[in-house]
Design a protein around this motif. Structure first.
Motif, PDB file in Angstrom:
ATOM      1  N   UNK A 231       0.843  -1.203   0.000  1.00  0.00           N
ATOM      2  CA  UNK A 231       0.000   0.000   0.000  1.00  0.00           C
ATOM      3  C   UNK A 231       0.877   1.251   0.000  1.00  0.00           C
ATOM      4  N   UNK A 232       0.442   2.241  -0.746  1.00  0.00           N
ATOM      5  CA  UNK A 232       1.200   3.493  -0.764  1.00  0.00           C
ATOM      6  C   UNK A 232       1.111   4.174   0.601  1.00  0.00           C
ATOM      7  N   UNK A 233      -0.103   4.179   1.170  1.00  0.00           N
ATOM      8  CA  UNK A 233      -0.321   4.883   2.432  1.00  0.00           C
ATOM      9  C   UNK A 233      -0.981   3.970   3.452  1.00  0.00           C
ATOM     10  N   UNK A 234      -0.672   4.221   4.703  1.00  0.00           N
ATOM     11  CA  UNK A 234      -1.289   3.469   5.796  1.00  0.00           C
ATOM     12  C   UNK A 234      -1.630   4.460   6.904  1.00  0.00           C
ATOM     13  N   UNK A 235      -2.871   4.363   7.376  1.00  0.00           N
ATOM     14  CA  UNK A 235      -3.286   5.178   8.528  1.00  0.00           C
ATOM     15  C   UNK A 235      -3.503   4.239   9.710  1.00  0.00           C
ATOM     16  N   UNK A 236      -2.421   3.870  10.408  1.00  0.00           N
ATOM     17  CA  UNK A 236      -2.542   2.854  11.467  1.00  0.00           C
ATOM     18  C   UNK A 236      -3.504   3.237  12.586  1.00  0.00           C
ATOM     19  N   UNK A 237      -3.630   4.539  12.867  1.00  0.00           N
ATOM     20  CA  UNK A 237      -4.522   4.985  13.953  1.00  0.00           C
ATOM     21  C   UNK A 237      -5.984   4.658  13.690  1.00  0.00           C
ATOM     22  N   UNK A 238      -6.314   4.432  12.433  1.00  0.00           N
ATOM     23  CA  UNK A 238      -7.711   4.219  12.052  1.00  0.00           C
ATOM     24  C   UNK A 238      -8.094   2.740  11.992  1.00  0.00           C
ATOM     25  N   UNK A 239      -7.118   1.865  12.244  1.00  0.00           N
ATOM     26  CA  UNK A 239      -7.359   0.450  12.006  1.00  0.00           C
ATOM     27  C   UNK A 239      -8.432  -0.126  12.927  1.00  0.00           C
ATOM     28  N   UNK A 240      -9.395  -0.818  12.323  1.00  0.00           N
ATOM     29  CA  UNK A 240     -10.451  -1.499  13.062  1.00  0.00           C
ATOM     30  C   UNK A 240     -10.266  -3.010  12.926  1.00  0.00           C
ATOM     31  N   UNK A 241      -9.882  -3.431  11.721  1.00  0.00           N
ATOM     32  CA  UNK A 241      -9.649  -4.845  11.441  1.00  0.00           C
ATOM     33  C   UNK A 241      -8.154  -5.027  11.188  1.00  0.00           C
ATOM     34  N   UNK A 242      -7.577  -6.052  11.798  1.00  0.00           N
ATOM     35  CA  UNK A 242      -6.140  -6.281  11.663  1.00  0.00           C
ATOM     36  C   UNK A 242      -5.813  -6.769  10.246  1.00  0.00           C
TER      37      UNK A 242
END
Ligand code: IMP
Ligand code: MG
Length: 176
Positions: free
Chosen positions: A125-136
């Motif tokens: 993935x180009x971008x990741x918003x880890x703070x928003x993760x709901x599903x691992x």
């Protein structure tokens, strides 16, 4: 309500990082062929740039999914709008996405693709918003981890606009 876009990641920064990921994938898949699966429309700009920087043989396929939900929040219920043209059986597959947000779309999609029997299946993935993760979701290649802001450009849209920006920008709404 109108909006303006400010730069979060410049074109140079994004290009440099894509070059690095291309080199990494080329090393990891030495002696093999990589089958890139692009998730339309957002992943398309990233996939084209990435594919050009991979030195092992590459094949490409495209799929389009729509996740039910509002403009800025996905529900995790994914509908295939356009399926892949080719089977995945026995292939070394890398799914190429624009962004992992809640992870709902990707976790559903990866499970579905895994059922098709690829030899290996990785996520880039180009971008990741880890703070928003709901599903691992396990991400194998990440361009940039970014804070929880709504971004556009490099394939990412706001109401279908701004996909063509050659950089990653943040959308700010101007209250009028
Ligand atoms: P997820 O299922 O919540 O991970 O949603 C992933 C999808 O939501 C992405 O493929 C994008 O299409 C969209 N999305 C999530 N965050 C953003 C953003 O900041 N800008 C534009 N689209 C986004
Ligand atoms: Mg996407």
């Amino acid at each position: 309500m109108s909006e303006r876009v400010t730069v979060m990641l410049s074109e140079e920064e994004v290009d440099k990082r894509i070059q690095e990921i291309g080199e990494q994938i080329s090393r990891d898949y030495e002696g093999k062929q990589v089958h890139l699966v692009c998730v339309l429309k957002g992943g398309s700009f990233f996939m084209c740039e990435l594919a050009k920087r991979i030195s092992v043989p590459v094949s490409l396929d495209f799929m389009s999914v729509s996740s039910y939900g509002s403009e800025t929040k996905s529900s995790g219920v994914v509908r295939i709008v356009k399926d892949l043209d080719e089977p995945l059986k026995g292939k070394d597959v890398v799914v190429v996405e624009d962004i992992v947000d809640s992870g709902r779309t990707l976790s559903y999609l990866l499970e579905m693709l895994r059922d098709r029997g690829p030899k290996s299946l990785r996520l880039c993935t180009l971008l990741d918003k880890p703070d928003r993760r709901v599903v691992d979701v396990h991400v194998d290649y990440t361009g940039f981890q970014i804070p929880d802001e709504f971004v556009v450009g490099y394939g990412l849209d706001y109401n279908q606009k701004y996909r063509n920006l050659p950089y990653i920008g943040v959308v700010k709404l101007n209250e009028e």
